[in-house]
Scaffold this active site. Structure first.
Site, PDB file in Angstrom:
ATOM      1  N   HIS A 113       0.869  -1.172   0.000  1.00 39.76           N
ATOM      2  CA  HIS A 113       0.000   0.000   0.000  1.00 39.76           C
ATOM      3  C   HIS A 113       0.907   1.222   0.000  1.00 39.76           C
ATOM      4  O   HIS A 113       1.707   1.407   0.919  1.00 39.76           O
ATOM      5  CB  HIS A 113      -0.931   0.003   1.204  1.00 39.76           C
ATOM      6  CG  HIS A 113      -1.969  -1.081   1.157  1.00 39.76           C
ATOM      7  ND1 HIS A 113      -2.425  -1.732   2.278  1.00 39.76           N
ATOM      8  CD2 HIS A 113      -2.622  -1.638   0.102  1.00 39.76           C
ATOM      9  CE1 HIS A 113      -3.321  -2.639   1.923  1.00 39.76           C
ATOM     10  NE2 HIS A 113      -3.452  -2.590   0.604  1.00 39.76           N
ATOM     11  N   HIS A 223       3.352  -4.009   6.287  1.00 40.07           N
ATOM     12  CA  HIS A 223       2.325  -2.981   6.115  1.00 40.07           C
ATOM     13  C   HIS A 223       2.402  -1.943   7.233  1.00 40.07           C
ATOM     14  O   HIS A 223       3.352  -1.910   8.009  1.00 40.07           O
ATOM     15  CB  HIS A 223       0.934  -3.642   6.103  1.00 40.07           C
ATOM     16  CG  HIS A 223       0.597  -4.324   4.814  1.00 40.07           C
ATOM     17  ND1 HIS A 223      -0.345  -3.850   3.945  1.00 40.07           N
ATOM     18  CD2 HIS A 223       1.099  -5.449   4.242  1.00 40.07           C
ATOM     19  CE1 HIS A 223      -0.428  -4.654   2.894  1.00 40.07           C
ATOM     20  NE2 HIS A 223       0.443  -5.638   3.060  1.00 40.07           N
ATOM     21  N   GLU A 316       2.203  -5.596  10.472  1.00 40.23           N
ATOM     22  CA  GLU A 316       1.822  -4.185  10.533  1.00 40.23           C
ATOM     23  C   GLU A 316       2.807  -3.510  11.490  1.00 40.23           C
ATOM     24  O   GLU A 316       2.901  -3.877  12.663  1.00 40.23           O
ATOM     25  CB  GLU A 316       0.391  -4.031  11.046  1.00 40.23           C
ATOM     26  CG  GLU A 316      -0.649  -4.829  10.269  1.00 40.23           C
ATOM     27  CD  GLU A 316      -1.115  -4.112   9.017  1.00 40.23           C
ATOM     28  OE1 GLU A 316      -0.826  -2.898   8.896  1.00 40.23           O
ATOM     29  OE2 GLU A 316      -1.758  -4.755   8.171  1.00 40.23           O
ATOM     30  N   HIS A 550     -14.016 -20.537 -39.229  1.00 38.96           N
ATOM     31  CA  HIS A 550     -15.408 -20.711 -39.618  1.00 38.96           C
ATOM     32  C   HIS A 550     -16.147 -21.171 -38.374  1.00 38.96           C
ATOM     33  O   HIS A 550     -15.814 -22.223 -37.797  1.00 38.96           O
ATOM     34  CB  HIS A 550     -15.543 -21.725 -40.747  1.00 38.96           C
ATOM     35  CG  HIS A 550     -14.967 -21.242 -42.045  1.00 38.96           C
ATOM     36  ND1 HIS A 550     -14.336 -22.075 -42.952  1.00 38.96           N
ATOM     37  CD2 HIS A 550     -14.912 -19.997 -42.582  1.00 38.96           C
ATOM     38  CE1 HIS A 550     -13.939 -21.373 -43.998  1.00 38.96           C
ATOM     39  NE2 HIS A 550     -14.261 -20.106 -43.789  1.00 38.96           N
ATOM     40  N   GLU A 553     -17.173 -24.811 -37.662  1.00 38.16           N
ATOM     41  CA  GLU A 553     -16.161 -25.864 -37.726  1.00 38.16           C
ATOM     42  C   GLU A 553     -15.458 -25.884 -36.378  1.00 38.16           C
ATOM     43  O   GLU A 553     -14.538 -25.100 -36.120  1.00 38.16           O
ATOM     44  CB  GLU A 553     -15.205 -25.608 -38.887  1.00 38.16           C
ATOM     45  CG  GLU A 553     -15.926 -25.596 -40.241  1.00 38.16           C
ATOM     46  CD  GLU A 553     -15.049 -25.165 -41.399  1.00 38.16           C
ATOM     47  OE1 GLU A 553     -13.815 -25.026 -41.207  1.00 38.16           O
ATOM     48  OE2 GLU A 553     -15.594 -24.938 -42.496  1.00 38.16           O
ATOM     49  N   HIS A 656      -9.413 -26.331 -39.461  1.00 39.17           N
ATOM     50  CA  HIS A 656     -10.754 -26.270 -40.062  1.00 39.17           C
ATOM     51  C   HIS A 656     -11.442 -27.625 -39.943  1.00 39.17           C
ATOM     52  O   HIS A 656     -10.916 -28.570 -39.346  1.00 39.17           O
ATOM     53  CB  HIS A 656     -10.651 -25.869 -41.535  1.00 39.17           C
ATOM     54  CG  HIS A 656     -10.420 -24.399 -41.745  1.00 39.17           C
ATOM     55  ND1 HIS A 656     -11.366 -23.552 -42.288  1.00 39.17           N
ATOM     56  CD2 HIS A 656      -9.335 -23.624 -41.484  1.00 39.17           C
ATOM     57  CE1 HIS A 656     -10.876 -22.324 -42.358  1.00 39.17           C
ATOM     58  NE2 HIS A 656      -9.639 -22.344 -41.872  1.00 39.17           N
ATOM     59  N   GLU A 747      -7.624 -29.663 -42.208  1.00 40.24           N
ATOM     60  CA  GLU A 747      -9.026 -30.085 -42.085  1.00 40.24           C
ATOM     61  C   GLU A 747      -9.034 -31.325 -41.206  1.00 40.24           C
ATOM     62  O   GLU A 747      -8.456 -32.358 -41.556  1.00 40.24           O
ATOM     63  CB  GLU A 747      -9.606 -30.394 -43.464  1.00 40.24           C
ATOM     64  CG  GLU A 747      -9.475 -29.272 -44.484  1.00 40.24           C
ATOM     65  CD  GLU A 747     -10.526 -28.187 -44.314  1.00 40.24           C
ATOM     66  OE1 GLU A 747     -11.519 -28.426 -43.585  1.00 40.24           O
ATOM     67  OE2 GLU A 747     -10.370 -27.103 -44.917  1.00 40.24           O
TER      68      GLU A 747
END
Length: 1362
Positions: A113, A223, A316, A550, A553, A656, A747
């Site tokens: 932070h 922190h 912290e 396509h 496909e 394809h 294909e």
């Protein structure tokens, strides 16, 4: 200070001479206090604990420490923040530049932070403390020797810069990052999943990659806001705001670790922070469960534990988030011991190695399981593991795919140093269908060992299985890889979740991004899989699979999802997958047409969904080499073309459906008929196609779909595209013709959208083929083309193979890949400005041959040929050169674009609003802006020019000047608004973004947003083709009113034109960019019809740089349906006269009289688009505009001086015998040139001409030439000595000739005088005779025959009268 001086003088009073010397010295320093402070600081690395370090200070501090302690320190950046700041990490260990097995990795992260700042400072102090004490304090020395320590002082440097000292609650707004994101709420969460906008949290993504890569063992996240140590879990499934204890599997261990920190902290251990914001808040023993305190989803400590192999707690440190600097010493004292004690706990529990029992090889990613604790850790790449545990007795098991698990029971873990426990795993062996393993005799190890000593590690005796004559012993074979488990059809939403899931689960090897959008706005996702997936690695080839082009496909779409799962699940365990992922950058696009898919359906016979949402077949939509396209380019097509332009792909397949065959280029031919259309690389394509088909058990048979197409046959399961049927505008041909990428079309199924139950069969048929095709990217030749002098890679060098008419080019760092079939080849590498080099290479069929080319410049570097000394290069100049080189690469420019992103609020501004806007920039950024009034329009509106520079009121003759202008046509105001946004971007990022700051410091930028303010007042929004407002108030097209010669003018120039002409002539610009509208292309000079254009290559190069950095323009699709313009322009660049020639244009005037190249950018088809389109237009042009700031620093620059060093102003510089520029103040000159070889000639009156050759390199800042003139000793073009000697000889000849003539004349004169006097002497004797003659005869005789040059004036007058 006064008292100090008094004491000093008292001490030195007896030494009067010394006092006399010191007193004036001290007084002369003015501020004695400052003098004493400076003199007491003998070491820049000594900490003062009294100030905060901003980003610049932090960077300098860490760099100094790294330089001072190089033997134990290495500084690096793991990424950049939103605003481009480095995320620095200091690594501290022995031999910090290498990984050493056996040392656990520890990390601290601070300032997550941005407004919680104590951690940032404390970690810097910790770095300095450890380094300075190493070798002096045994505790620190042991820690550094045995631990791999990583310290990140600031994870959120952007937030820190916004925060304010003394702001305890954090009201200043620096908590979040530059995009307003809380970094500790944006890690993948076990309950809420992954963050939805990873592009907005680069800091988180960088840390995730870091965690996954390093396999840290223990970590602390520092922190501020209270004083407590918090441990996992930070949230729960219910997300109850507070009070819910969310227990992890290692809860007792986490509590112990938190107590280690808190109990060493004098305030934290009390459990009573006494913070003003929460005075009653207490924590028992100074620790708390995260979720019990308050629920934090997406926290970093939980991510470390669940996904990162690392145990982390959150500390912290202070009640006040950003306390005064005076508190820093106290905070360091409070935390120092806690920080060290916590680090030492990385050495508790159990540690060891996991190795192969047969080969002894390390086994990475083996799971280490502890009975009773359902949280496993994994081994690192060297097989080493570290399992933190509290003292006790445990049972351990190591498990790895392909190996039998190994278990050690009753292992004692004692307090203090870790117990060492090594595993050797027996590989699984398949014998006649049965699975067996090599047997091992386990020797349990409960050895308590020192962290650096592994000599006492446990051993396992390997006992191989006995064999006989019939069944000899069988060595282990490769284990069976994990197969995909999900076989179903994925909708777009389902596919998206699938991709994000694997990206989240395997962040170290995956990178998910979108390359664009479909017509309906769906993302075109690409998953990149590699060991370094987010960047191109030098020497690593780029491969891609694209499916579902396509929409109906679908088999390829599902197979690619299966492939993603297969690669991710088997990485690190399967040798083939691991090798492919480590050596290849694999890009997978499951769906190029997601819109079409959504409208398709299972077993549909109507081809519904084949096309995109505009009903365009995407595989007919790419520019074709033989036939022009008539359909508008689709967004999916444009996205893919841009993708291919950005990445140096080598090999690709387009998946394809509808048959079973591999189809290779070309897809069509010149005649458009269906027959074999051979590409230059036909043999290579056949080899690639067979590599896939032969691994598919059905495809290679050649009878793909006998039920559907009984007569169809493809030999070996492959076919030339055009021989099968012609496809115009196909993607595979465009890949080959326009990029380095070889692509085939596969294909994969007879049925385009089969039922989901068939998908496992398709995976089984194609699995090996998909992998084998990726292997093909590693064939042929590969290497690097570099400069022989300095070894730097040469981008865009050309690689040609003798006999194959198809070249490939090198990538940005000079690496290349050229696919070839086995054989011996003559291969030539060439590049602009370099001598070509040819090498013979023999290519095998199982690997890529490495073939590097080291090219020599055609001419020696211009600096060495300079006739005078070049000024010493200062650090600032080196920094600029480095920046220009970085920004010349696409990645560098992309990072600059993203790091300068800001919220935009666009609107159209008329003249009054425009002035108010410019004045606002002037008032808010007075140190870098200046407003020039160039003149007034016909209606007395001022034409403004905004100057942006670090010294806008001073002359900087050595800096290039660039001019951005817009609004020459008032009805096209887009350019005006883009330039105003551009100016804002530059101003806001000055001092924040290092690259922008450097560019402004080294460049004089002039922005003229509106040349024609009168026309702008008349124009109407949303009128895409209207000419209203195009001209000025006098109805004159200003772009036809620029005439430099008075003879060309029919009348006086318009006031707007006159203002711009004066501006162009008086400023000495290097480059000009004019923005207009009504089309989408770039025009270069000239508008007037000319036969040849000087420096045309450079003009085209500059225009191409802009176009290539524009997502659409470089595609050359200039079709604008609104104005009837349809067509393709190569690279989106053309000469203006070819479009529409006319006289008097601004770019022509700039070229001819301003000696400055100007390109005109037409930003879009609509002249005056709706205001809501401006953000898109800005996004499209921002990168291109920034690229011009880079280009203006290229070409050639130099200085002209005489022998005494005096600058020569006004010298003419002639480049390539055609382009002229003139030296400015201090003798400087600059010109833009295309990369390559060039000549320069310098001419100045009274000096000798200077000529030399030089090279302009690619991607680098301007070559510098220092010219030193000699006095011109020539007369009439001849050497002075020859002319002087000739003149002397001529003068001598003239004198001699004159003397001879004088002597001759003198002799003649004497004879004439002698005769006259004789006549006078005998005058009386002849007197009678003379009287007989006439007076005229007498006088004639006297006047003509006897007249002497010495006769009196009276006699001469008398003779003339007669």
């Amino acid at each position: 200070m006064v008292q100090i001086c008094r004491d000093l003088l008292t001490t030195l009073r007896p030494r009067v001479p010394l006092v006399a010397f010191l007193l004036p010295l001290v007084v002369s320093l003015g501020d004695g206090r400052l003098h004493l402070i400076r003199n007491t600081s003998t070491d820049d690395t000594v900490e003062t604990y009294n100030k905060y370090y901003n980003y610049g200070n932090l960077t300098e501090r860490l760099q100094l420490l790294a330089q001072k302690y190089p033997h134990i320190a290495n500084l690096s950046s793991i990424g950049r923040s939103v605003e481009g700041r480095e995320l620095w990490v200091m690594r501290i260990t022995v031999d910090p530049n290498n990984d050493t097995p056996g040392k656990p990795k520890f990390k601290y992260v601070g300032n997550m932070h941005g407004d919680e700042t104590v951690s940032r400072q404390v970690l810097v102090y910790l770095v300095e403390y450890i380094m300075s004490k190493y070798g002096k304090e045994p505790r620190i020395t042991e820690l550094v020797n045995n631990t791999d320590i990583y310290i990140m002082p600031s994870m959120n440097p952007d937030g820190f810069e916004k925060s304010k000292e003394g702001d305890c609650p954090g009201y200043a707004g620096g908590r979040s990052n530059g995009n307003g994101k809380d970094l500790n709420r944006n890690f993948p969460d076990q309950y809420d999943g992954t963050p939805t906008e990873p592009e907005k949290i680069p800091e988180v993504m960088a840390v995730i990659r870091w965690i996954q890569e390093k396999k840290f063992v223990l970590s602390g996240n520092l922190h501020g806001g209270t004083v407590v140590a918090s441990y996992p879990f930070d949230d729960s499934a219910s997300h109850q705001r507070s009070g819910h204890y969310s227990q992890s599997e290692d809860d007792s261990l986490f509590r112990y670790l938190a107590l280690v920190y808190s109990q060493k902290h004098p305030v934290m251990k009390t459990g009573e922070p006494n913070c003003l914001e929460e005075p009653s808040e207490t924590f028992k023993d100074g620790i708390t469960n995260g979720a019990e305190w308050y629920d934090v989803p997406g926290g970093m400590q939980d991510y470390n534990y669940l996904y990162g192999n690392c145990l982390e707690i959150t500390m912290e440190l202070s009640c006040c988030k950003y306390p005064p600097a005076s508190e820093l010493q106290k905070e360091w004292d409070l935390n120092r011991e806690s920080l060290l004690a916590y680090m030492e706990k990385v050495h508790i529990g159990v540690r060891g190695f996991v190795k192969d029992a047969v080969s002894g090889a390390a086994i990475g990613n083996a799971s280490i399981m502890v009975a009773g604790i359902r949280h496993n850790l994994t081994s690192a790449k060297y097989g080493d593991y570290y399992r933190l545990l509290l003292p006790g007795t445990y049972n351990f098991t190591a498990v790895a795919p392909g190996f039998l698990p190994t278990t050690f029971n009753s292992v004692q873990v004692t307090e203090g140093k870790a117990t060492e426990l090594n595993f050797t795993l027996a590989p699984v062996v398949n014998v006649a269908g049965d699975t067996i393993a090599l047997t091992t005799t386990k020797v349990p190890s409960t050895i308590h060992s020192d962290a650096t000593n592994s000599s006492n590690s446990s051993q396992t005796e390997v006992v191989p299985p006995e064999g006989d004559e019939k069944n000899p012993p069988v060595l282990p074979t490769v284990h069976e890889p994990i197969q995909p488990q999900e076989f179903r059809h994925h909708s777009y939403a389902d596919m998206k979740l699938f991709l994000w899931r694997y990206y989240s689960e395997f962040p170290s090897i995956t990178h998910l991004h979108s390359i664009g959008h479909s017509v309906l706005g769906r993302e075109l996702y690409v998953m990149v899989i590699s060991d370094n997936p987010s960047v191109h690695e030098h020497g690593e080839p780029e491969f891609k699979y694209v499916a579902n082009m396509h929409g109906n496909e679908v088999v390829g779409r599902e197979l690619l999802l299966n492939l993603i799962e297969y690669l991710c699940r088997n990485y690190g365990t399967d040798p083939e997958v691991t090798w492919l992922v480590n050596s290849t950058r694999i890009h997978i696009m499951p769906s190029m047409n997601p819109d079409g898919y959504e409208s398709a359906s299972e077993d549909d016979k109507e081809d519904k969904g084949r096309n995109n949402s505009n009903n365009i077949d995407l595989n007919r939509n790419f520019p074709d080499q033989f036939f022009p396209s008539t359909e508008p380019r689709q967004p999916e097509t444009i996205a893919v073309m841009n993708w291919l332009k950005r990445i140096p792909f080598v090999l690709s397949a387009n998946l394809h459906g509808g048959s079973l065959v591999v189809n290779y280029p070309f897809d069509d031919g010149k005649d458009g008929l269906s027959h074999y259309s051979k590409s230059p690389d036909d043999a290579v394509f056949q080899q690639l196609a067979r590599a896939y088909s032969q691994e598919n058990p059905l495809m290679h048979k050649g009878h793909p779909c006998e039920d559907m197409y009984p007569g169809e046959y493809f030999q070996d399961g492959i076919t030339n595209g055009a021989q099968w049927y012609t496809v115009t505008g196909g993607m595979q041909d465009w890949n080959y013709v326009n990029t380095n990428c070889f692509e085939v079309t596969i294909e994969q199924s007879c049925v385009k959208f089969p039922s989901a139950k068939e998908l496992p069969n398709y995976w089984e048929q194609n699995r090996r083929a998909l992998l084998q095709f990726i292997h093909q990217v590693h064939t042929g030749v590969k290497g690097t083309v570099s400069n022989i002098d300095d070894g730097t890679g040469i981008p865009n060098a050309t690689i040609r193979v003798d006999g194959i008419d198809h070249a490939v080019t090198t990538a940005l760092t000079g690496d290349y890949w050229r696919l070839l079939i086995p054989g011996t080849y003559s291969i030539t590498a060439s590049a602009n400005g370099y001598k070509p080099m040819t090498i013979y290479a023999t290519v095998s069929n199982d690997r890529a041959e490495v073939l590097d080319f080291r090219l020599k410049l055609l001419y020696t570097d211009s600096t060495s040929q300079s006739s005078g000394p070049r000024p010493t290069q200062n650090p600032s100049e080196k920094e600029l050169q480095s920046l220009i080189k970085e920004l010349s690469l696409d990645q560098g420019l992309n990072e600059l674009v993203s790091s300068t992103a800001m919220d935009n609020s666009f609107r159209y501004r008329r003249s009054k609003d425009l002035f108010a806007f410019l004045r606002g920039l002037l008032l808010n950024f007075p140190q870098i802006t200046f407003l020039h009034s160039l003149g007034q329009s016909v209606e007395y509106r001022t034409i403004w020019a905004l100057e942006i520079s670090n010294k806008p009121t001073e002359s900087e003759p050595s800096e290039p000047k660039i001019r951005f202008v817009a609004g020459i046509h008032g009805n096209a105001p887009v350019g005006t608004e883009l330039l105003l946004e551009f100016a804002t971007c530059l101003c806001i990022n000055y001092g924040k973004n290092p690259a922008i700051t450097k560019l402004i410091n080294e460049t004089r930028i002039f922005i003229v947003p509106s040349i024609n303010p009168d026309g702008r007042e008349q124009a109407v929004e949303k009128q895409c083709t209207s000419t209203q407002g195009m001209t000025n108030f006098n109805a004159k097209d200003l772009d036809k009113n620029f005439f430099g010669n008075a003879s060309q003018r029919k009348m006086e120039p318009e006031p707007e034109t006159r203002a711009m002409m004066n501006f162009i002539l008086n400023k000495g610009f290097t480059l000009s960019v004019a923005l207009d509208g009504g089309s989408l292309l770039l025009l270069t000079p000239y508008d007037k019809p000319v036969q040849t254009v000087a420096n045309e290559d450079t003009l085209k190069h500059l225009a191409s740089v802009y176009a290539n950095n524009h997502p659409k323009m470089h595609l050359g699709d200039t079709g604008c349906s609104n104005n009837g313009q349809i067509g393709n322009v190569v690279d989106g660049v053309m000469r203006a006269a070819e479009r529409q020639s006319h006289m008097g244009s601004m770019k022509d005037f700039s070229m001819d009289f301003g000696h400055c190249p100007e390109i005109t950018v037409y930003t879009g088809c609509c002249l005056f688009p709706p205001v809501d389109q401006l953000p898109t237009l800005w996004a499209e042009n921002k990168k291109a505009l920034l690229s011009m700031l880079v280009e203006v620093h290229k070409g050639v620059r130099g200085v002209v001086r005489d022998k005494s060093g005096k600058p020569i102003v006004g010298a003419m510089i002639v480049l390539n015998k055609e382009v002229k520029v003139f030296t400015s103040e201090d003798g400087y000159f600059r010109a833009l040139l295309v990369p390559g070889s060039h000549s320069i000639e310098a001419i100045a009156e009274g000096y000798q001409h200077h000529h030399q050759e030089f090279v302009v390199p690619s991607c680098e800042a301007a070559s510098f030439i220092s010219i030193e003139f000699d006095m011109d000793n020539r007369i009439f073009g001849l050497p002075r000595e020859f002319v002087v000697a000739s003149a002397a000889a001529s003068m001598t000849a003239l004198v001699v000739t004159a003397c001879i003539i004088w002597c001759v004349c003198a002799a003649k004169s004497n004879r004439q005088k002698d005769g006259f006097h004789r006549l006078r002497q005998h005058r009386d004797d002849y007197e009678d005779e003379i009287r007989l003659n006439s007076m005229g005869s007498k006088k004639s005789l006297l006047a003509h025959e006897f007249q002497d040059e010495s006769e009196s004036d009276e006699e001469t007058l008398y003779a003339n009268k007669i």
